[in-house]
Design an enzyme around this catalytic site. Structure first.
Site, PDB file in Angstrom:
ATOM      1  N   ASP A   1       0.839  -1.188   0.000  1.00 54.22           N
ATOM      2  CA  ASP A   1       0.000   0.000   0.000  1.00 54.22           C
ATOM      3  C   ASP A   1       0.880   1.246   0.000  1.00 54.22           C
ATOM      4  O   ASP A   1       1.583   1.506   0.985  1.00 54.22           O
ATOM      5  CB  ASP A   1      -0.916  -0.014   1.239  1.00 54.22           C
ATOM      6  CG  ASP A   1      -2.092   0.923   1.081  1.00 54.22           C
ATOM      7  OD1 ASP A   1      -2.122   1.695   0.106  1.00 54.22           O
ATOM      8  OD2 ASP A   1      -3.003   0.870   1.939  1.00 54.22           O
ATOM      9  N   ASP A   2       0.866   1.971  -1.086  1.00 50.21           N
ATOM     10  CA  ASP A   2       1.590   3.248  -1.205  1.00 50.21           C
ATOM     11  C   ASP A   2       3.107   3.084  -1.223  1.00 50.21           C
ATOM     12  O   ASP A   2       3.834   4.044  -0.930  1.00 50.21           O
ATOM     13  CB  ASP A   2       1.208   4.223  -0.069  1.00 50.21           C
ATOM     14  CG  ASP A   2      -0.259   4.600  -0.050  1.00 50.21           C
ATOM     15  OD1 ASP A   2      -1.019   4.091  -0.891  1.00 50.21           O
ATOM     16  OD2 ASP A   2      -0.649   5.408   0.812  1.00 50.21           O
TER      17      ASP A   2
ATOM     18  N   CYS B   1      -6.076   3.897  -3.835  1.00 51.73           N
ATOM     19  CA  CYS B   1      -6.265   2.497  -3.444  1.00 51.73           C
ATOM     20  C   CYS B   1      -7.426   1.762  -4.099  1.00 51.73           C
ATOM     21  O   CYS B   1      -7.221   0.775  -4.807  1.00 51.73           O
ATOM     22  CB  CYS B   1      -6.424   2.415  -1.928  1.00 51.73           C
ATOM     23  SG  CYS B   1      -5.058   3.137  -0.997  1.00 51.73           S
TER      24      CYS B   1
ATOM     25  N   ARG C   1      -7.036  -1.293  -6.824  1.00 53.67           N
ATOM     26  CA  ARG C   1      -7.271  -2.691  -6.429  1.00 53.67           C
ATOM     27  C   ARG C   1      -8.411  -3.313  -7.238  1.00 53.67           C
ATOM     28  O   ARG C   1      -8.348  -4.487  -7.618  1.00 53.67           O
ATOM     29  CB  ARG C   1      -7.554  -2.761  -4.933  1.00 53.67           C
ATOM     30  CG  ARG C   1      -6.283  -2.501  -4.137  1.00 53.67           C
ATOM     31  CD  ARG C   1      -6.535  -1.951  -2.747  1.00 53.67           C
ATOM     32  NE  ARG C   1      -5.302  -1.411  -2.206  1.00 53.67           N
ATOM     33  CZ  ARG C   1      -4.422  -2.103  -1.480  1.00 53.67           C
ATOM     34  NH1 ARG C   1      -4.678  -3.353  -1.157  1.00 53.67           N
ATOM     35  NH2 ARG C   1      -3.318  -1.539  -1.063  1.00 53.67           N
TER      36      ARG C   1
ATOM     37  N   LYS D   1      -5.397  -5.871   3.105  1.00 56.33           N
ATOM     38  CA  LYS D   1      -6.300  -4.773   2.748  1.00 56.33           C
ATOM     39  C   LYS D   1      -7.106  -5.086   1.489  1.00 56.33           C
ATOM     40  O   LYS D   1      -6.539  -5.347   0.436  1.00 56.33           O
ATOM     41  CB  LYS D   1      -5.473  -3.504   2.529  1.00 56.33           C
ATOM     42  CG  LYS D   1      -6.310  -2.307   2.087  1.00 56.33           C
ATOM     43  CD  LYS D   1      -5.462  -1.075   2.012  1.00 56.33           C
ATOM     44  CE  LYS D   1      -6.209   0.089   1.379  1.00 56.33           C
ATOM     45  NZ  LYS D   1      -5.379   1.307   1.354  1.00 56.33           N
TER      46      LYS D   1
ATOM     47  N   HIS E   1     -10.421  -3.138   0.387  1.00 55.25           N
ATOM     48  CA  HIS E   1     -10.785  -1.805  -0.115  1.00 55.25           C
ATOM     49  C   HIS E   1     -11.569  -1.807  -1.424  1.00 55.25           C
ATOM     50  O   HIS E   1     -11.420  -0.898  -2.257  1.00 55.25           O
ATOM     51  CB  HIS E   1      -9.549  -0.887  -0.233  1.00 55.25           C
ATOM     52  CG  HIS E   1      -9.871   0.516   0.176  1.00 55.25           C
ATOM     53  ND1 HIS E   1      -8.935   1.523   0.224  1.00 55.25           N
ATOM     54  CD2 HIS E   1     -11.055   1.077   0.544  1.00 55.25           C
ATOM     55  CE1 HIS E   1      -9.514   2.647   0.610  1.00 55.25           C
ATOM     56  NE2 HIS E   1     -10.806   2.391   0.809  1.00 55.25           N
TER      57      HIS E   1
ATOM     58  N   SER F   1      -8.534   1.072   4.361  1.00 48.91           N
ATOM     59  CA  SER F   1      -7.217   1.584   4.766  1.00 48.91           C
ATOM     60  C   SER F   1      -7.057   1.604   6.281  1.00 48.91           C
ATOM     61  O   SER F   1      -8.028   1.777   7.031  1.00 48.91           O
ATOM     62  CB  SER F   1      -7.016   3.006   4.226  1.00 48.91           C
ATOM     63  OG  SER F   1      -7.062   3.001   2.829  1.00 48.91           O
TER      64      SER F   1
ATOM     65  N   HIS G   1       1.185   2.424   4.066  1.00 51.14           N
ATOM     66  CA  HIS G   1       0.162   3.448   4.282  1.00 51.14           C
ATOM     67  C   HIS G   1       0.256   3.967   5.725  1.00 51.14           C
ATOM     68  O   HIS G   1       0.465   3.187   6.644  1.00 51.14           O
ATOM     69  CB  HIS G   1      -1.215   2.835   4.033  1.00 51.14           C
ATOM     70  CG  HIS G   1      -2.306   3.835   3.794  1.00 51.14           C
ATOM     71  ND1 HIS G   1      -2.751   4.687   4.775  1.00 51.14           N
ATOM     72  CD2 HIS G   1      -3.034   4.115   2.692  1.00 51.14           C
ATOM     73  CE1 HIS G   1      -3.719   5.449   4.276  1.00 51.14           C
ATOM     74  NE2 HIS G   1      -3.904   5.127   3.013  1.00 51.14           N
TER      75      HIS G   1
ATOM     76  N   ASP H   1       0.060  -0.779  -4.762  1.00 52.36           N
ATOM     77  CA  ASP H   1      -1.214  -0.318  -5.340  1.00 52.36           C
ATOM     78  C   ASP H   1      -1.152   1.074  -5.961  1.00 52.36           C
ATOM     79  O   ASP H   1      -1.992   1.437  -6.774  1.00 52.36           O
ATOM     80  CB  ASP H   1      -2.344  -0.377  -4.297  1.00 52.36           C
ATOM     81  CG  ASP H   1      -2.214   0.700  -3.219  1.00 52.36           C
ATOM     82  OD1 ASP H   1      -1.097   1.202  -2.968  1.00 52.36           O
ATOM     83  OD2 ASP H   1      -3.256   1.038  -2.613  1.00 52.36           O
ATOM     84  N   ASN H   2      -0.163   1.865  -5.536  1.00 51.08           N
ATOM     85  CA  ASN H   2       0.034   3.206  -6.118  1.00 51.08           C
ATOM     86  C   ASN H   2       1.360   3.733  -5.583  1.00 51.08           C
ATOM     87  O   ASN H   2       1.973   3.112  -4.705  1.00 51.08           O
ATOM     88  CB  ASN H   2      -1.126   4.177  -5.788  1.00 51.08           C
ATOM     89  CG  ASN H   2      -1.487   4.228  -4.324  1.00 51.08           C
ATOM     90  OD1 ASN H   2      -2.529   3.728  -3.900  1.00 51.08           O
ATOM     91  ND2 ASN H   2      -0.621   4.829  -3.518  1.00 51.08           N
TER      92      ASN H   2
ATOM     93  N   LYS I   1       1.523   9.699  -5.061  1.00 53.79           N
ATOM     94  CA  LYS I   1       0.155   9.191  -4.891  1.00 53.79           C
ATOM     95  C   LYS I   1      -0.862  10.301  -5.155  1.00 53.79           C
ATOM     96  O   LYS I   1      -0.632  11.445  -4.769  1.00 53.79           O
ATOM     97  CB  LYS I   1       0.009   8.675  -3.454  1.00 53.79           C
ATOM     98  CG  LYS I   1      -1.368   8.171  -3.097  1.00 53.79           C
ATOM     99  CD  LYS I   1      -1.446   7.727  -1.648  1.00 53.79           C
ATOM    100  CE  LYS I   1      -2.852   7.209  -1.336  1.00 53.79           C
ATOM    101  NZ  LYS I   1      -2.987   6.757   0.055  1.00 53.79           N
TER     102      LYS I   1
HETATM  103 MG    MG Z   1      -2.566   2.807  -1.663  1.00 55.04          MG
END
Ligand code: MG
Length: 474
Positions: free
Chosen positions: A22-23, A62, A66, A120, A122, A145, A221, A273-274, A291
């Site tokens: 995540d991130d 996110c 996803r 996660k 989401h 998140s 994250h 994811d980003n 992001k």
């Molecule tokens: Mg993310």
């Protein structure tokens, strides 16, 4: 001579371990140039597999990222561009991945795979949208998140309460086992270890059955609560500690696959994811942006694929590939049948995995922010159209200038015209809210009436932490 009982047997189908962070930014791993974070296990994974240098998520945030990964479709295709005006899903919202969409879990499950999701999700927190209703046999994790629980309010910034107002709290952060809330406001520093334990249990449980494990870390994250050992060892604060925890988790899984004799039969994919927020220790270097933006740093992410016997060790590729490609590629590898009643945007990139001479199957890659088409990449060229609602027309040569520093629009009207063909095709099919285009080939988001949050704050409940004390949100 006795007949060979294996002569007509189909080749053993590969298992799949898909690790999504995540991130985590493009520049956050040692094998992508980080000197701040220690990632020996991921560097080894890259040395044994293929490192993608131009791998894209289909969104810089996110939920849409996803949803795209799980369906092989651009977010606007599946109603994931905007969630009633919000860029991501929030707790208790009545929106999510509709049951009519066939997630990667459902796709591989239909081919006889055992499926487990950890971490996660989401893609919607209402029962109809949860992983166990999207083809995953089992689930353990946070449905959204890790900053979407009860958390100390920020003193300033976009999430701060207005002067004089009471802070607005989100419901307690739920930890789900399958579709049940088994804990509220869990100790986040403990979650990665619990996720790894569950993953190991699943791998051992599968025996000879082919399996698909989708492990979606809560890191990096914010807010970052991390195991004490990694915090102590980090040279890059909590961020570096979270990266180290991800690396450790990878090491455990690879070790377990080796112990089970499955190392050669398993495709291991690692991505994010980003892009990073680009602050607090994260890096998208050498890319521009972060992001939530459609600059390269928002959507170009690390991706490593290790698949012994198919992917030669130590390769890198700069060919364009996307998270949406995993859907048809894994379908092909695992013997699953792709749905033929709907548009899938991802391409089968088996050739990119196996053949160093192969080129990207993508004619164009689209950068959407919510339902706005903000940029299009064709080959080495990227044409920007807009940024968060405002026109911004610039052209970059990503081969010469991956950091998008030198706008060359004026010098290349021919390139601009050639990309405009793809812009128009995208607007016609997927839409473009900023220019009033609806899109002809979009499927609706899932929507349930009268949604309810998974948890409600109860002062009598024995929370381990009734309120997280870090204020970071992002
Ligand atoms: Mg993310």
């Amino acid at each position: 001579m006795a007949p060979d009982p294996t002569a007509d047997a189909p080749a053993r189908r590969p298992n799949v371990v898909l690790i999504n962070c995540d991130d985590l930014g493009y520049g956050d791993l040692g094998c992508y140039g980080s000197t701040r974070n220690q990632t020996p296990a991921l560097d080894a994974l890259a040395a044994e597999g293929l490192r993608f240098d131009s791998f894209y998520m289909a969104s810089p945030v996110c939920s849409p990222s996803r949803g795209a990964l799980l369906t092989g479709c651009y977010p606007p295709r599946i109603g994931f561009g905007s969630f009633d005006g919000l860029p991501v899903l929030f707790p208790g919202q009545g929106l999510g991945l509709p049951p009519s969409e066939i997630s990667l879990g459902a796709l591989l499950g239909s081919a006889g795979y055992r499926t487990q999701m950890i971490g996660k999700w989401h893609c919607g927190d209402q029962p109809a949208f949860l992983p166990t209703n999207h083809g995953f046999d089992h689930y353990l994790g946070l449905p959204y998140s890790n900053d979407m629980g009860r958390q100390a309010p920020m003193a300033e910034g976009p999430f701060a309460p207005p002067p004089g107002a009471e802070p607005r709290y989100l419901p307690p952060l739920p930890l789900l086992l399958d579709h049940d809330v088994i804990e509220q406001q869990p100790d986040q520093a403990s979650l990665t270890e619990r996720y790894v334990t569950e993953a190991v249990r699943f791998l051992r449980d599968c025996g000879d059955d082919p399996f698909f494990l989708y492990l979606a870390h809560l890191y990096v994250h914010v807010p970052i609560y991390v195991q004490e050992r990694f915090a102590r060892q980090s040279a890059n604060g909590p961020y570096g500690a979270a990266v180290a925890s991800i690396d450790w988790a990878t090491a455990v899984l690879v070790h377990e696959l080796r112990s089970l004799g499955l190392e050669d039969d398993t495709i291991v994919i690692f991505t994010s994811d980003n892009g990073s927020r680009g602050i607090d220790g994260g890096s998208n270097q050498p890319l521009r942006g972060a992001k939530t933006t459609t600059w390269e740093g928002g959507m170009r992410v690390p991706c490593i694929v290790r698949w012994p016997g198919h992917v030669a060790p130590g390769r890198t590729t700069d060919e364009v590939a996307t998270a949406m490609d995993l859907y048809p590629t894994l379908a092909a590898a695992c013997g699953a049948t792709l749905p033929d009643d709907r548009t899938i945007d991802g391409c089968d990139i088996t050739a990119l995995l196996e053949d160093p001479e192969a080129t990207s199957p993508h004619e164009a890659f689209l950068y959407y922010w919510m339902d706005d088409l903000e940029a299009v990449r064709v080959g080495r060229w990227k044409l920007h159209l807009a940024k968060h609602g405002s026109v911004r027309r610039e052209l970059y040569d990503l081969e010469e200038d991956p950091g998008e520093a030198h706008d060359v629009l004026a010098a290349h009207p021919d390139v601009e015209a050639a990309i405009e063909v793809h812009v128009e095709a995208a607007r016609r099919s997927l839409g473009d809210a900023r220019t009033g285009r609806a899109g002809e080939d979009r499927r609706p988001v899932g929507r349930v009436p009268d949604p309810v949050p998974l948890t409600t704050y109860d002062p009598e409940h024995p929370y381990y932490l009734a309120e997280y004390d870090l204020t970071d949100r992002g």
